[in-house]
Structures are given as C-alpha cells and as structure tokens.
Design a protein around this motif. Structure first.
Motif, mmCIF file in Angstrom:
data_model
loop_
_atom_site.group_PDB
_atom_site.id
_atom_site.type_symbol
_atom_site.label_atom_id
_atom_site.label_comp_id
_atom_site.label_asym_id
_atom_site.label_seq_id
_atom_site.Cartn_x
_atom_site.Cartn_y
_atom_site.Cartn_z
ATOM 1 N N LEU A 185 -25.584 2.920 75.956
ATOM 2 C CA LEU A 185 -24.293 3.133 75.291
ATOM 3 C C LEU A 185 -23.134 2.792 76.226
ATOM 4 C CD1 LEU A 185 -26.015 4.508 73.132
ATOM 5 C CD2 LEU A 185 -24.545 6.506 73.260
ATOM 6 N N HIS A 238 -13.577 3.667 78.457
ATOM 7 C CA HIS A 238 -12.563 4.346 77.637
ATOM 8 C C HIS A 238 -13.030 5.695 77.140
ATOM 9 C CE1 HIS A 238 -12.245 -0.086 76.805
ATOM 10 N NE2 HIS A 238 -11.112 0.152 77.399
ATOM 11 N N VAL A 250 -18.760 8.396 71.529
ATOM 12 C CA VAL A 250 -18.562 6.938 71.483
ATOM 13 C C VAL A 250 -17.478 6.584 70.457
ATOM 14 C CG1 VAL A 250 -20.895 6.314 72.279
ATOM 15 C CG2 VAL A 250 -20.479 6.450 69.839
ATOM 16 N N HIS A 304 -16.145 -1.399 63.627
ATOM 17 C CA HIS A 304 -15.424 -1.516 64.901
ATOM 18 C C HIS A 304 -14.524 -2.746 64.895
ATOM 19 C CE1 HIS A 304 -14.771 -2.180 69.215
ATOM 20 N NE2 HIS A 304 -15.183 -0.950 69.442
ATOM 21 N N GLU A 306 -24.465 -0.905 67.970
ATOM 22 C CA GLU A 306 -25.840 -0.630 68.401
ATOM 23 C C GLU A 306 -25.956 0.772 68.982
ATOM 24 O OE1 GLU A 306 -26.903 -5.362 69.012
ATOM 25 O OE2 GLU A 306 -27.172 -4.013 70.727
ATOM 26 N N GLY A 307 -24.882 1.220 69.659
ATOM 27 C CA GLY A 307 -24.891 2.586 70.196
ATOM 28 C C GLY A 307 -24.991 3.616 69.077
ATOM 29 N N VAL A 308 -24.205 3.413 68.015
ATOM 30 C CA VAL A 308 -24.271 4.343 66.883
ATOM 31 C C VAL A 308 -25.677 4.331 66.286
ATOM 32 C CG1 VAL A 308 -23.419 4.814 64.544
ATOM 33 C CG2 VAL A 308 -21.801 4.213 66.370
ATOM 34 N N ALA A 351 -14.180 7.189 72.130
ATOM 35 C CA ALA A 351 -13.934 6.134 73.120
ATOM 36 C C ALA A 351 -13.445 4.866 72.428
ATOM 37 C CB ALA A 351 -15.201 5.856 73.921
ATOM 38 N N ALA A 352 -14.002 4.575 71.246
ATOM 39 C CA ALA A 352 -13.594 3.372 70.511
ATOM 40 C C ALA A 352 -12.168 3.519 69.995
ATOM 41 C CB ALA A 352 -14.566 3.114 69.359
ATOM 42 N N HIS A 393 -21.801 -0.565 61.563
ATOM 43 C CA HIS A 393 -20.861 0.035 62.517
ATOM 44 C C HIS A 393 -20.234 -1.006 63.450
ATOM 45 C CE1 HIS A 393 -21.126 4.321 61.474
ATOM 46 N NE2 HIS A 393 -22.274 3.948 60.935
ATOM 47 N N ASP A 418 -32.271 -7.321 65.801
ATOM 48 C CA ASP A 418 -30.950 -7.756 65.338
ATOM 49 C C ASP A 418 -30.990 -8.153 63.865
ATOM 50 O OD1 ASP A 418 -28.268 -8.223 65.457
ATOM 51 O OD2 ASP A 418 -28.452 -10.262 66.205
ATOM 52 N N ARG A 459 -30.422 -9.563 77.234
ATOM 53 C CA ARG A 459 -29.770 -8.264 76.984
ATOM 54 C C ARG A 459 -30.474 -7.496 75.874
ATOM 55 N NH1 ARG A 459 -23.560 -7.298 74.793
ATOM 56 N NH2 ARG A 459 -23.953 -5.246 73.869
ATOM 57 N N ARG A 460 -30.780 -8.179 74.761
ATOM 58 C CA ARG A 460 -31.437 -7.485 73.660
ATOM 59 C C ARG A 460 -32.804 -6.964 74.086
ATOM 60 N NH1 ARG A 460 -29.778 -6.533 68.916
ATOM 61 N NH2 ARG A 460 -28.210 -8.161 69.033
ATOM 62 N N ARG A 500 -20.251 -4.931 69.321
ATOM 63 C CA ARG A 500 -21.716 -4.912 69.287
ATOM 64 C C ARG A 500 -22.255 -3.656 69.971
ATOM 65 N NH1 ARG A 500 -25.847 -9.272 72.170
ATOM 66 N NH2 ARG A 500 -27.579 -7.808 72.411
ATOM 67 N N ARG A 501 -21.706 -3.339 71.163
ATOM 68 C CA ARG A 501 -22.220 -2.163 71.869
ATOM 69 C C ARG A 501 -21.958 -0.904 71.059
ATOM 70 N NH1 ARG A 501 -24.686 -1.827 76.305
ATOM 71 N NH2 ARG A 501 -23.969 -3.874 76.977
ATOM 72 N N TYR A 502 -20.804 -0.858 70.408
ATOM 73 C CA TYR A 502 -20.487 0.309 69.573
ATOM 74 C C TYR A 502 -21.495 0.422 68.424
ATOM 75 C CZ TYR A 502 -18.155 3.543 66.486
ATOM 76 O OH TYR A 502 -17.891 4.618 65.669
ATOM 77 N N TYR A 536 -22.419 10.819 69.387
ATOM 78 C CA TYR A 536 -21.770 9.950 68.405
ATOM 79 C C TYR A 536 -20.254 10.158 68.427
ATOM 80 C CZ TYR A 536 -19.633 8.444 64.120
ATOM 81 O OH TYR A 536 -18.755 7.876 63.231
ATOM 82 N N GLN A 563 -11.277 -0.199 70.698
ATOM 83 C CA GLN A 563 -11.517 -0.540 72.102
ATOM 84 C C GLN A 563 -12.992 -0.831 72.349
ATOM 85 O OE1 GLN A 563 -9.155 -0.889 74.404
ATOM 86 N NE2 GLN A 563 -7.612 -0.345 72.879
ATOM 87 N N GLY A 564 -13.255 -1.640 73.380
ATOM 88 C CA GLY A 564 -14.629 -1.900 73.785
ATOM 89 C C GLY A 564 -15.272 -2.976 72.928
ATOM 90 N N GLU A 565 -16.555 -3.189 73.173
ATOM 91 C CA GLU A 565 -17.271 -4.261 72.503
ATOM 92 C C GLU A 565 -17.840 -3.751 71.178
ATOM 93 O OE1 GLU A 565 -20.934 -7.312 73.639
ATOM 94 O OE2 GLU A 565 -21.082 -5.159 73.968
ATOM 95 N N VAL A 595 -32.168 -2.770 65.434
ATOM 96 C CA VAL A 595 -31.419 -3.165 66.628
ATOM 97 C C VAL A 595 -32.278 -4.114 67.468
ATOM 98 C CG1 VAL A 595 -30.318 -2.378 68.760
ATOM 99 C CG2 VAL A 595 -30.114 -0.997 66.678
#
Lengths: 355, 355
Positions: free
Chosen positions: A110, A272, A188, B130, B144-146, A191-192, B126, B112, A140-141, B140-142, A185, B136-138, B109
């Motif tokens: 995350l 963030h 994050v 975003h 996938e993080g969710v 942070a977004a 998600h 993909d 990365r994936r 994709r990371r958001y 959750y 803020q932030g990427e 995830v």
C-alpha cells in the motif's frame, strides 16, 4: 521496616510477573517457528518452490520486531489470573504476531515501502527477482502479487494459531481484525483526499493502531483467561496508550532514524499520510499542504516547517497526558499490584520508544 | 412393477435430497447477507466511509456467482447424514463462499482483470474513482490497495463465519486455505517463468482449484457431520472432478464468451498463465510461446494455433475420462443412493458448464 519489606515483596512480585511473561513470550517465538517449520516441511515435500511463501514469512519473523501485541496479550492474560502453562495463550499471542506480519506485508505494498526490519520488503524483493531473471509480464505486478499472497498466507496462519486458543477470545478477535482492515482503508482514503481533518485522523489512529496494538490484545488475553470484567479498564488504558503509540509512530516517521526503525523514514510524508501530527500542523500552516503535494520540495523543508508550527512539541505534551490517563485507568483495575505497575511501565515504553 | 416402484422411490429420494440442499443453500445466502448487513450497520455508525469495504463485498456477493463450494460442502454434509437444521453447516458453507470472494478480489489484482460477474473489479472501480476525483498519489496503487484490504476483509469474514461451524472442520479448513495461497503463488510464478511443464501445471491446478473447489469443501461438510470415513472417496472424486473443473475453466478462458462468464476471456493468454491446455499445446507447437510472449499477435491467432494442435479436443476427451473416474469413486461410497446420483450429476454440471 515494614514499608521496606513491602517494597521488597513488591519488587519480587514484579520480577516474578515479568519472568512469567517472558517465559510465555519465549514459547510464543517457539510456536511461530514450529508452525512455519512444519508448513515448510509439508510444502517442500510437494515442490521446493511451494515453500517460498512460507520462507518469506519465516524470514520476517526471524528478522525481529518489537512483539508489542503478544506482550500486551500475555500481560492481559496473566494479569487476569490465567494459567501461564496453558498452550492456548501461547497460540493466541502467536496469532496476534502473525496477523501483524500479514498487515506489514500488505501495508508495505500500500505504501510502496522498500525496507522492513532492515531488509527489502517482500514485494520489493520479488519485483527485483522478476527483473533480474527477465521473466514474462510486469515485474511490479509480480512482486506485489507475491506480497499479496504471502500476506494472505500469514493471515491464514494467524487463524490456524487462534483456532488453538480458548473459544472465549472469538468475539474480540473478530472485532480486532475487521477493525484493522477498515482502519487501513480509511487511512489510504484519507491519504488520497489529503485534506486536514484531525477528527478523522484521530478516528483512524484509534481504529487501526490503538485498538489493534494495545486495547484488543489486552482484552483477548483477559478473555482467554475467562475474565470479561477487565474489558472496561483495558479499553480505557488501551485507547489512551494506543493513541500515544500512534503519535510516537508519527514522530518517528517524520523525525526518526531509519537505522533505528529498520524502515524508511519520511514515508508518511511522501505517501501523504494524514496523520494527526500532519493534520494539526496543516491547520496551523496551510503552506505545508503544497510543500508535500507539489514537487521540488525536500523532506527537510517539510520537517523544518513542521517544527516551526510548534506541533511536534504539542504532540509530545499530548503523549505525556495520554500516558498519564492510561496509568490512571489501570490504577484501580482488579488485578494484582505487580501487573498494574507493569502495565504502567509498558505504557511508558511504547510511548517513548525510538524504534 | 417392483423396479418401477424402486425408480419412483429413487426419484422421490433424489428430489428430497435436492430440496434439502437447496434449503441449506438458501440459508447460506441469508447468512452472507445478514453478516454483511450487521457489519455495515456497525461501520456506518462509526463513519459513513468506513462502510465502503463492506459494501464492496455485499455487491460482489449480490452480483451472482455459481456458489460451487457451498454446494459441495452442503452435499458432503448431507450425504454424510448431517442434520439439515444445524446452523453450523450454513456458516461453514457461507465461509467457503466468503473465502472465494476474497480470492477473487485478490486474484483480479494479480491478473489485472477489469471485470468480474459483469461489473468492474474492485481495484478497477477504485482506481477509476481516484482518477475521477484527482486525488493525491498514484491511482493504480490506491485502487489495488483498496482491493487488497477488501479481499483481506473478506478473508476475515470467512473466518468469522467458519468459527461458527463445528470444531471438527478446523484441520481440513486449515489445509484448504493455505493450499489456495500457495497454489496461487505457484501459478503466478509459473506464469512469470512461462516454460511448458505439464507436470507443474497439473500440480497447480490440483492444489489451487481442484482441492479448493470440490475435494476439501466435500470433506469440510463430511467432517462437520462428524464423519471422517468419507475422506478417501471424497478425495478421489474431488481430485478427478476438480481437474475437470479446472480444464473447463482453461477452455472457457481461451474459447468462451465473456457475456456468459461475466469476466474478460483470453486473460490466461495475456497473463501468460501456464495452464495445462497451454502446456500441452506448447509441447506440440513451440511457436505458440512466441505468439503469446511477443507483441503484434492477436488472441485469435493464438486460438487458431491452439486448435490446430488438436489439444482442445484432447482436453475434452480428458475431461470426459475425469468425470467417469469421479463417478466411479463415489459409486461405492457409504452414502445414500440419492446422494451418489446427485454427486454424479454435479460432476457433469461442473465439467460441462459454460460460465
């Protein structure tokens, strides 16, 4: 004379309490190792490659960590008068640590964090492996996918361990785990969005850190010993000391030394994270928002600005008040004097740690 | 006349068996809904945003799915003579479905994948949120993080449910979950290496699909009913029919219609999944490797080439043999005739499904 003798007796009781807990925690380490060794054997028998996720967990467990959650769980159990020789409490403590390992592995994805406990994080290591082998697909994936599965496996092992604990822990254990996931959750999400909202920041800190680290492990321990009358005192203690724990975490991330913590510092800022520290600072100095979100600013600029708001000093003062509140909450709890003293010591240790 | 009467009685017994199972499965749906509704209430009371991960799971559960694992678990339980009114079996079946939801969210995830059960996957939805909010932030990371956290939450709820089942299920449940995670790891690893190895492909299919979908749910059901004498027959049946299930999955992915399956087709190919179908085909025609790994080739080119190897036809034949083997395994099992017939029907249904 009498008071001297009382003090001696108090000291002896405190030493005995600590030794008893250390003994339980020693067996927790053995249980973690024995579970992973048995799983390794099973999977290496199927295929050498199948043991890789188990090895990743074994390495993380072996590389250290503070074992805060097992310590609070064992303390809650022993303070509640639980039998120190019952293997169920060892499994419960081990389950809490394994859950924490799962959360760390997923959390590092995350946050895209590169190091943990002084070594590359699981996703970073496997991303790098993919790159060095020139495998198919996106590195990365692959790395993050492996980390998702390794974290899932740790969550499964946490359950395997907790299934060995007395059934009386189930309701608290259920609450604890769903709180971690929902709290993460909300973290994050905040942070977004990245807008200062200290109320939300405190809520998140309470749900995802305080309860998970201190309050609920204590109650799991007490419930394993069949005592639910301690829930209120442990909640009050845990909420206060848990918030102090999280605020120290925020300060260590912003100003700590990564040689001590074993993980990158300043990650909350680059990710963030809407910590309480940052929420308060942004309310006092709105330029901090752009210093963090706009390119071209160094972490040191942000740190200087944070200090200039005076918030780090206020956070220190707040931590002091929280520790005091925690100690007061435990002062009249129906547990032996030695355990009250010990919990007060633990409160100070987690609030003023440097790793 | 006697034989007619026997047939009638047989038909009645079969109908009754099916109705009893449908009743259990109806209560499984209710239990899934009631757990998520209760959790929604708790979290919406904390903060409206905190209910978002719960809602994501409720939507996935409501959007359909074949409920294969609950069906085999309920069948194993009832065939073993379990009491259909025991709420513990309902919770066990619901736990299996919730685990499956967790695996789907994380799997999407890993692969993909953009769609699931006819709707955007959790991480896709998600990520898109975003982007549309300009957070803020990427993105994709958001996203996938969710999805990591939503999948974790489903895993937690699976445990919450399974904790309500009889304790006799624990060892099989422990094996089932660790197998899923390790099998998935071996799957992504094989996809990254992408070298034809039908032995590994079969091992992966057995560990991550067959056992998880059929063999272990049947045994969890039998164990919930206190019967461990059925383990061998259920294992033999489950290994065979489970492999048929997975081979059908491979064929549906390569040649199926995404309007039927509710998810993208051809994903195994774009994700370099080393399925048994592909492993066999690559052994016969080594140019398939470069058709898949090198840019500029359409999925249709790969499909034509696959067909030309004759492997899809061989896979169909192999599926037929597996179904036969499964039916034979169950023919002498010490369960009522109606359940043997029913299991044979289920074998055919999972092996020749089109979704």
């Amino acid at each position: 004379m009498t008071s001297d003798k009382n003090t001696d007796t108090g000291q002896e009781a405190a030493d005995l309490a600590r030794r008893t807990r250390d003994d339980v925690l020693g067996r927790v380490e053995e249980r973690l190792r024995s579970l992973l060794a048995a799983e390794r054997d099973v999977w290496a028998g199927v295929h050498e490659r199948a043991a890789v996720p188990v090895d990743a967990l074994a390495e993380l467990i072996a590389s250290g960590g503070k074992r805060i959650r097992p310590a609070f769980c064992a303390t809650g159990y022993l303070a509640a008068g639980g039998d120190p020789h019952d293997p169920g409490i060892v499994s419960a403590c081990a389950a809490l640590e394994m859950l924490h390992v799962s959360a760390l592995v997923h959390d590092d994805v995350l946050d895209d964090s590169s190091r943990r406990r002084g070594a590359p994080t699981v996703h970073a290591a496997h991303t790098q492996l993919h790159e060095s082998r020139g495998w198919q697909g996106e590195a990365r994936r692959y790395g993050e996918g492996v980390a998702i599965l390794v974290g899932d496996l740790a969550l499964v092992y946490a359950e395997t361990l907790m299934a060995e604990a007395p059934r009386s822990v189930v309701p608290e254990w259920n609450r604890l785990r769903s709180e971690v996931m929902i709290g993460q959750y909300m973290d994050v999400h905040a942070a977004a969005e990245f807008s200062a909202n200290p109320r939300i920041s405190r809520l998140i800190a309470r749900i995802k850190s305080g309860r998970y680290t201190i309050h609920r492990p204590l109650v799991v321990g007490a419930n394993a010993a069949g005592r639910d009358d301690l829930a209120a005192a442990f909640e009050e203690f845990g909420e206060a000391v848990g918030e102090a724990f999280q605020l120290r975490d925020d300060l260590l991330d912003a100003f700590g030394d990564s040689a001590d913590t074993g993980k990158p510092t300043g990650l909350d800022l680059t990710q963030h994270k809407m910590t309480l520290l940052l929420g308060w600072a942004m309310q006092r100095d709105e330029r901090i928002h752009s210093l963090i979100t706009e390119p071209g600013h160094t972490p040191d600029e942000v740190r200087r600005r944070l200090v200039a708001t005076g918030v780090p000093g206020d956070v220190e003062k707040h931590i002091g008040g929280l520790v005091e509140r925690g100690c007061k909450a435990i002062a009249d709890a129906p547990v032996a004097e030695a355990w009250r003293e010990d919990l007060a010591d633990m409160a100070v240790r987690v609030a003023y740690r440097n790793t």
